[in-house]
Design a protein around this motif. Structure first.
Motif, mmCIF file in Angstrom:
data_model
loop_
_atom_site.group_PDB
_atom_site.id
_atom_site.type_symbol
_atom_site.label_atom_id
_atom_site.label_comp_id
_atom_site.label_asym_id
_atom_site.label_seq_id
_atom_site.Cartn_x
_atom_site.Cartn_y
_atom_site.Cartn_z
ATOM 1 N N ALA A 130 -5.122 2.352 -17.778
ATOM 2 C CA ALA A 130 -5.776 1.093 -17.275
ATOM 3 C C ALA A 130 -5.137 0.780 -15.916
ATOM 4 N N ASN A 131 -3.823 0.719 -16.008
ATOM 5 C CA ASN A 131 -2.852 0.565 -14.714
ATOM 6 C C ASN A 131 -2.988 1.628 -13.738
ATOM 7 N N LEU A 132 -2.935 2.909 -14.312
ATOM 8 C CA LEU A 132 -3.162 4.070 -13.588
ATOM 9 C C LEU A 132 -4.259 4.192 -12.926
ATOM 10 N N ASN A 133 -5.481 3.915 -13.464
ATOM 11 C CA ASN A 133 -6.887 3.994 -13.054
ATOM 12 C C ASN A 133 -7.136 2.802 -12.021
ATOM 13 N N GLU A 134 -6.687 1.597 -12.032
ATOM 14 C CA GLU A 134 -6.625 0.611 -11.187
ATOM 15 C C GLU A 134 -5.944 0.908 -9.775
ATOM 16 N N ALA A 135 -4.946 1.561 -10.080
ATOM 17 C CA ALA A 135 -4.240 1.997 -8.596
ATOM 18 C C ALA A 135 -5.177 3.233 -7.906
ATOM 19 N N PHE A 136 -5.619 4.032 -8.821
ATOM 20 C CA PHE A 136 -6.569 4.909 -8.511
ATOM 21 C C PHE A 136 -7.728 4.576 -7.617
ATOM 22 N N ARG A 137 -8.289 3.431 -8.230
ATOM 23 C CA ARG A 137 -9.605 2.824 -7.418
ATOM 24 C C ARG A 137 -9.077 2.079 -6.257
ATOM 25 N N VAL A 138 -7.945 1.653 -6.241
ATOM 26 C CA VAL A 138 -7.547 0.929 -4.980
ATOM 27 C C VAL A 138 -7.371 2.126 -3.991
ATOM 28 N N LEU A 139 -6.498 3.221 -4.162
ATOM 29 C CA LEU A 139 -6.451 4.303 -3.214
ATOM 30 C C LEU A 139 -8.007 5.044 -2.847
ATOM 31 N N ILE A 140 -8.773 5.054 -3.985
ATOM 32 C CA ILE A 140 -9.854 5.931 -3.590
ATOM 33 C C ILE A 140 -11.030 5.286 -2.803
ATOM 34 N N GLY A 141 -10.654 3.894 -2.761
ATOM 35 C CA GLY A 141 -11.809 2.992 -2.007
ATOM 36 C C GLY A 141 -11.332 2.807 -0.453
ATOM 37 N N MET A 142 -10.245 3.425 -0.093
ATOM 38 C CA MET A 142 -9.691 3.473 1.415
ATOM 39 C C MET A 142 -10.165 4.705 1.960
ATOM 40 N N GLU A 143 -10.396 4.125 3.484
ATOM 41 C CA GLU A 143 -10.768 5.323 4.165
ATOM 42 C C GLU A 143 -9.806 6.480 4.663
ATOM 43 N N LYS A 144 -8.567 5.746 4.552
ATOM 44 C CA LYS A 144 -7.303 6.671 4.566
ATOM 45 C C LYS A 144 -6.584 6.085 3.720
ATOM 46 N N PRO A 145 -6.171 6.493 2.473
ATOM 47 C CA PRO A 145 -5.294 6.077 1.530
ATOM 48 C C PRO A 145 -3.788 6.231 1.885
ATOM 49 N N VAL A 146 -2.941 4.883 1.365
ATOM 50 C CA VAL A 146 -1.514 5.051 1.634
ATOM 51 C C VAL A 146 -1.080 4.894 0.482
ATOM 52 N N LEU A 147 -0.217 5.909 -0.124
ATOM 53 C CA LEU A 147 0.650 5.795 -1.385
ATOM 54 C C LEU A 147 1.911 6.160 -1.075
ATOM 55 N N ILE A 148 2.747 4.857 -1.321
ATOM 56 C CA ILE A 148 4.235 5.023 -1.321
ATOM 57 C C ILE A 148 4.951 5.009 -2.632
ATOM 58 N N SER A 149 5.748 6.022 -2.796
ATOM 59 C CA SER A 149 6.585 6.274 -3.922
ATOM 60 C C SER A 149 7.907 5.973 -3.910
ATOM 61 N N LEU A 150 8.464 5.239 -4.834
ATOM 62 C CA LEU A 150 9.913 4.710 -4.932
ATOM 63 C C LEU A 150 10.756 5.894 -5.662
ATOM 64 N N GLY A 151 10.649 7.250 -5.096
ATOM 65 C CA GLY A 151 11.129 8.421 -5.639
ATOM 66 C C GLY A 151 10.192 9.254 -6.173
ATOM 67 N N ARG A 152 10.562 10.577 -6.496
ATOM 68 C CA ARG A 152 9.645 11.484 -6.910
ATOM 69 C C ARG A 152 10.180 12.278 -8.030
ATOM 70 N N GLY A 153 11.294 11.644 -8.460
ATOM 71 C CA GLY A 153 12.089 12.475 -9.652
ATOM 72 C C GLY A 153 10.861 12.834 -10.915
ATOM 73 N N ARG A 154 11.217 13.962 -11.635
ATOM 74 C CA ARG A 154 10.131 14.434 -12.703
ATOM 75 C C ARG A 154 10.602 13.666 -13.912
ATOM 76 N N TYR A 155 11.771 13.635 -14.281
ATOM 77 C CA TYR A 155 12.442 13.063 -15.455
ATOM 78 C C TYR A 155 13.748 12.249 -15.070
ATOM 79 N N TYR A 156 14.221 11.575 -16.327
ATOM 80 C CA TYR A 156 15.706 11.368 -16.383
ATOM 81 C C TYR A 156 15.983 11.301 -17.804
#
Length: 265
Positions: A130-156
């Protein structure tokens, strides 16, 4: 004599996997790491703790480490959330937050009404469909989506094993929305440059010590910083055959790295 340990004025230390292994119980220090930090400070070397930790505010994170015996203060920590807040204010961005509940206070001074971007961090249990889908809907609704990630680690690594990190979820949103995330934490060049500036040491006189072959070691080396990989935390033997990243040295743990560096002073 280790050539990589010469002319060192400052150290950048990853935290999780180098100082301690995190876990549901708060985590446990890695053998020798508390004393290693104490020795670094006693030596007069400059020091920054460089973490992609986004499951807690810096204050809470530092308090946990102090409880384990580490000599550390909030002022010595370079972390992604404050850097993200600076970018949000600079560009008048209003984020939809997909982050851990304990990190939300870091964004208390940021306008979050009518979001025009998404900020994603290590949300742990908040990474529901549900939370991932909500973020997806916010992004997909933008003309120019902006996604800021606090890191890009695969695993810890936590005390009960390996855990998926923010990078896996970041990639899902990138793919779904055909957008490329702006990474604020390691391995972003700006992150390492900020840490060097805060420490007051040029890249060629600094050494990064981390457990992540790509984000710690590779990220630092791209900035001209020597980098060591510890055989603790998320380290796996296959890291030593990485096709693109070769550390300046491997050490068994932080304590061994500090021994070698201090012998060169």
């Amino acid at each position: 004599m280790a050539a990589w340990a010469r002319a060192v004025r400052g150290l950048l230390l990853d935290v999780s996997g180098v100082l301690y292994d995190s876990g549901g119980d708060g985590g446990v220090p890695i053998a020798g790491s508390v004393e290693a930090v104490r020795r670094i400070k006693a030596s007069g070397l400059k020091l920054r703790f460089c973490t992609n930790e986004t499951q807690a505010t810096r204050e809470k994170f530092v308090k946990k480490l102090q409880g384990m015996g580490f000599d550390i203060s909030v002022a010595e920590v370079t972390a992604p959330a404050p850097a993200a807040c600076h970018i949000l204010k600079e560009r008048s961005l209003r984020p939809h937050l997909l982050v851990h509940n304990d990190l939300v206070p870091e964004f208390s001074e940021i306008d979050k009404t009518n979001p025009n971007c998404v900020v994603i961090g290590d949300a742990a249990e908040n990474f529901t469909y549900a939370n991932l889908n909500e973020a997806f809907r916010v992004l997909i609704g933008m003309e120019k989506p902006v996604l800021i990630s606090l890191g890009r680690g695969r695993y810890y690594k936590e005390t009960d094993g390996l855990k998926l990190d923010v990078g896996a979820y970041m990639k899902a949103l990138e793919y779904a929305c055909d957008v490329q995330a702006e990474v604020v934490g390691k391995p972003a060049k700006r992150f390492f440059e900020s840490a060097l500036a805060e420490m007051g040491v040029p890249a060629e006189q600094a050494v990064m010590i981390g457990d992540d072959i790509v984000n710690d070691v590779g990220g630092a080396q791209r900035c001209g910083i020597r980098a060591l990989q510890v055989r603790t935390g998320k380290y796996r033997p296959c890291d030593e055959n990485h096709p693109h990243v070769k550390p300046d040295a491997y050490v068994n743990n932080l304590a061994e790295a500090v021994d070698i560096i201090l012998q060169q002073l």
